[in-house]
Design an enzyme around this catalytic site. Structure first.
Site, PDB file in Angstrom:
ATOM      1  N   LYS A  10       0.823  -1.203   0.000  1.00 44.94           N
ATOM      2  CA  LYS A  10       0.000   0.000   0.000  1.00 44.94           C
ATOM      3  C   LYS A  10       0.865   1.265   0.000  1.00 44.94           C
ATOM      4  O   LYS A  10       2.082   1.187   0.223  1.00 44.94           O
ATOM      5  CB  LYS A  10      -0.935  -0.052   1.213  1.00 44.94           C
ATOM      6  CG  LYS A  10      -1.865  -1.273   1.186  1.00 44.94           C
ATOM      7  CD  LYS A  10      -2.803  -1.290   2.383  1.00 44.94           C
ATOM      8  CE  LYS A  10      -3.694  -2.533   2.324  1.00 44.94           C
ATOM      9  NZ  LYS A  10      -4.695  -2.541   3.411  1.00 44.94           N
ATOM     10  N   TYR A  51     -12.390  -2.807  -3.617  1.00 43.92           N
ATOM     11  CA  TYR A  51     -12.972  -2.723  -2.278  1.00 43.92           C
ATOM     12  C   TYR A  51     -14.505  -2.705  -2.299  1.00 43.92           C
ATOM     13  O   TYR A  51     -15.122  -2.253  -1.331  1.00 43.92           O
ATOM     14  CB  TYR A  51     -12.427  -1.493  -1.544  1.00 43.92           C
ATOM     15  CG  TYR A  51     -10.990  -1.671  -1.070  1.00 43.92           C
ATOM     16  CD1 TYR A  51     -10.630  -2.765  -0.289  1.00 43.92           C
ATOM     17  CD2 TYR A  51      -9.999  -0.743  -1.390  1.00 43.92           C
ATOM     18  CE1 TYR A  51      -9.317  -2.943   0.145  1.00 43.92           C
ATOM     19  CE2 TYR A  51      -8.685  -0.909  -0.943  1.00 43.92           C
ATOM     20  CZ  TYR A  51      -8.355  -2.014  -0.183  1.00 43.92           C
ATOM     21  OH  TYR A  51      -7.059  -2.192   0.257  1.00 43.92           O
ATOM     22  N   ARG A  87      -0.657 -14.330   3.805  1.00 43.05           N
ATOM     23  CA  ARG A  87      -1.448 -13.753   4.904  1.00 43.05           C
ATOM     24  C   ARG A  87      -0.787 -14.026   6.256  1.00 43.05           C
ATOM     25  O   ARG A  87      -0.854 -13.202   7.171  1.00 43.05           O
ATOM     26  CB  ARG A  87      -2.885 -14.274   4.843  1.00 43.05           C
ATOM     27  CG  ARG A  87      -3.624 -13.655   3.638  1.00 43.05           C
ATOM     28  CD  ARG A  87      -5.017 -14.178   3.481  1.00 43.05           C
ATOM     29  NE  ARG A  87      -5.923 -13.707   4.519  1.00 43.05           N
ATOM     30  CZ  ARG A  87      -6.519 -12.514   4.522  1.00 43.05           C
ATOM     31  NH1 ARG A  87      -6.290 -11.644   3.542  1.00 43.05           N
ATOM     32  NH2 ARG A  87      -7.333 -12.179   5.483  1.00 43.05           N
ATOM     33  N   THR A  93      -5.111  -8.203  10.435  1.00 41.42           N
ATOM     34  CA  THR A  93      -5.454  -6.916   9.817  1.00 41.42           C
ATOM     35  C   THR A  93      -5.127  -5.744  10.733  1.00 41.42           C
ATOM     36  O   THR A  93      -4.576  -4.733  10.291  1.00 41.42           O
ATOM     37  CB  THR A  93      -6.966  -6.897   9.471  1.00 41.42           C
ATOM     38  OG1 THR A  93      -7.231  -8.016   8.623  1.00 41.42           O
ATOM     39  CG2 THR A  93      -7.363  -5.622   8.752  1.00 41.42           C
ATOM     40  N   ARG A 104       2.963  -6.658   9.446  1.00 41.67           N
ATOM     41  CA  ARG A 104       2.175  -5.636  10.153  1.00 41.67           C
ATOM     42  C   ARG A 104       2.605  -5.531  11.610  1.00 41.67           C
ATOM     43  O   ARG A 104       2.651  -4.433  12.173  1.00 41.67           O
ATOM     44  CB  ARG A 104       0.686  -5.981  10.046  1.00 41.67           C
ATOM     45  CG  ARG A 104       0.139  -5.818   8.630  1.00 41.67           C
ATOM     46  CD  ARG A 104      -1.183  -6.511   8.487  1.00 41.67           C
ATOM     47  NE  ARG A 104      -1.822  -6.249   7.208  1.00 41.67           N
ATOM     48  CZ  ARG A 104      -2.802  -6.995   6.713  1.00 41.67           C
ATOM     49  NH1 ARG A 104      -3.262  -8.044   7.392  1.00 41.67           N
ATOM     50  NH2 ARG A 104      -3.331  -6.699   5.553  1.00 41.67           N
ATOM     51  N   ASN A 114      -2.001  -0.516   6.977  1.00 38.61           N
ATOM     52  CA  ASN A 114      -1.421  -1.780   7.434  1.00 38.61           C
ATOM     53  C   ASN A 114      -0.529  -2.432   6.373  1.00 38.61           C
ATOM     54  O   ASN A 114      -0.320  -3.630   6.365  1.00 38.61           O
ATOM     55  CB  ASN A 114      -2.525  -2.722   7.926  1.00 38.61           C
ATOM     56  CG  ASN A 114      -3.502  -3.108   6.826  1.00 38.61           C
ATOM     57  OD1 ASN A 114      -3.365  -2.674   5.685  1.00 38.61           O
ATOM     58  ND2 ASN A 114      -4.475  -3.936   7.167  1.00 38.61           N
ATOM     59  N   HIS A 117      -1.877  -5.819   1.381  1.00 38.13           N
ATOM     60  CA  HIS A 117      -3.104  -6.585   1.154  1.00 38.13           C
ATOM     61  C   HIS A 117      -2.698  -7.891   0.495  1.00 38.13           C
ATOM     62  O   HIS A 117      -1.810  -7.907  -0.355  1.00 38.13           O
ATOM     63  CB  HIS A 117      -4.049  -5.822   0.216  1.00 38.13           C
ATOM     64  CG  HIS A 117      -5.101  -6.702  -0.365  1.00 38.13           C
ATOM     65  ND1 HIS A 117      -6.271  -6.988   0.278  1.00 38.13           N
ATOM     66  CD2 HIS A 117      -5.127  -7.428  -1.518  1.00 38.13           C
ATOM     67  CE1 HIS A 117      -6.990  -7.831  -0.458  1.00 38.13           C
ATOM     68  NE2 HIS A 117      -6.311  -8.109  -1.555  1.00 38.13           N
ATOM     69  N   GLU A 128      -9.260 -10.513  -8.112  1.00 39.50           N
ATOM     70  CA  GLU A 128      -8.338  -9.384  -7.943  1.00 39.50           C
ATOM     71  C   GLU A 128      -7.280  -9.356  -9.052  1.00 39.50           C
ATOM     72  O   GLU A 128      -6.881  -8.277  -9.502  1.00 39.50           O
ATOM     73  CB  GLU A 128      -7.690  -9.460  -6.552  1.00 39.50           C
ATOM     74  CG  GLU A 128      -8.714  -9.231  -5.431  1.00 39.50           C
ATOM     75  CD  GLU A 128      -8.208  -9.592  -4.041  1.00 39.50           C
ATOM     76  OE1 GLU A 128      -7.056 -10.069  -3.914  1.00 39.50           O
ATOM     77  OE2 GLU A 128      -8.972  -9.398  -3.075  1.00 39.50           O
TER      78      GLU A 128
HETATM   79  P1  CMP Z   1      -7.116  -5.023   3.244  1.00 44.66           P
HETATM   80  O1  CMP Z   1      -6.538  -6.374   3.374  1.00 44.66           O
HETATM   81  O2  CMP Z   1      -6.625  -4.188   2.109  1.00 44.66           O
HETATM   82  O3  CMP Z   1      -8.718  -5.117   3.170  1.00 44.66           O
HETATM   83  C1  CMP Z   1      -9.561  -4.066   3.536  1.00 44.66           C
HETATM   84  C2  CMP Z   1      -8.796  -2.945   4.162  1.00 44.66           C
HETATM   85  O4  CMP Z   1      -9.612  -2.040   4.863  1.00 44.66           O
HETATM   86  C3  CMP Z   1      -7.865  -3.511   5.223  1.00 44.66           C
HETATM   87  O5  CMP Z   1      -6.815  -4.181   4.610  1.00 44.66           O
HETATM   88  C4  CMP Z   1      -7.524  -2.243   5.988  1.00 44.66           C
HETATM   89  O6  CMP Z   1      -6.558  -1.441   5.316  1.00 44.66           O
HETATM   90  C5  CMP Z   1      -8.878  -1.523   5.941  1.00 44.66           C
HETATM   91  N1  CMP Z   1      -9.682  -1.782   7.149  1.00 44.66           N
HETATM   92  C6  CMP Z   1     -10.318  -2.911   7.481  1.00 44.66           C
HETATM   93  N2  CMP Z   1     -10.967  -2.769   8.659  1.00 44.66           N
HETATM   94  C7  CMP Z   1     -10.727  -1.503   9.050  1.00 44.66           C
HETATM   95  C8  CMP Z   1     -11.098  -0.742  10.182  1.00 44.66           C
HETATM   96  N3  CMP Z   1     -11.862  -1.273  11.156  1.00 44.66           N
HETATM   97  N4  CMP Z   1     -10.658   0.532  10.279  1.00 44.66           N
HETATM   98  C9  CMP Z   1      -9.900   1.063   9.307  1.00 44.66           C
HETATM   99  N5  CMP Z   1      -9.500   0.401   8.200  1.00 44.66           N
HETATM  100  C10 CMP Z   1      -9.903  -0.872   8.073  1.00 44.66           C
END
Ligand code: CMP
Length: 137
Positions: A10, A51, A87, A93, A104, A114, A117, A128
């Protein structure tokens, strides 16, 4: 089982100079190969597709703004159990719940920023990869 995963580093990973560190963790795993890799600022249409499942959630708008705030690196990683494996390297996450030794857990503090992805299933990877690398779909 050989698989493919769509991985995004990211904008925070690019801004903070962590691309080499993260890619090298992926490259060092046995039986995995990078089959595509591109530095690109993601446009809103691409992000909306990627998304789509999060539309309407409280974090959606700030996430879209953050994800378009600078270049990301998109990759396809192929190899043995790569979906579960990337993962596991990424960690949970929420970086505060991600274990030490994970990407992370080692380098991030907030859930939106974070760093990485990674596809969460074969069907997500297929969807994707079509979005980011239609030539590889
Ligand atoms: P990603 O794996 O890209 O999938 C969805 C993204 O949304 C996740 O990583 C985070 O960057 C973001 N995300 C998911 N949950 C939250 C949350 N509760 N608050 C803020 N960002 C979030």
């Amino acid at each position: 089982m050989p698989q493919r995963s769509l991985v995004l580093l990211k904008p925070d990973a690019v801004r903070r100079g962590l691309v080499g560190e993260i890619v090298s963790r992926i490259e060092r795993k046995a039986n995995w190969t990078l089959v595509a890799m591109e530095l690109r600022t993601l446009d809103q249409a691409t992000l909306e597709q990627h998304y789509a499942e999060h539309v309407g959630k409280p974090f959606y708008e700030p996430l879209m703004e953050f994800m378009g705030s600078g270049p990301s690196v998109a990759l396809i990683v192929e190899g043995e159990s790569v979906i579960e494996g990337v993962r596991a390297l990424a960690g949970k996450t929420n970086p505060l719940e991600a274990g030490p030794g994970t990407i992370r857990g080692d380098y991030a503090t907030i859930t939106r920023e974070n760093l990485i992805h990674a596809s969460d299933s074969d069907s997500s990877a297929e969807r994707e990869i079509k979005i980011f690398f239609p030539n590889h779909a």
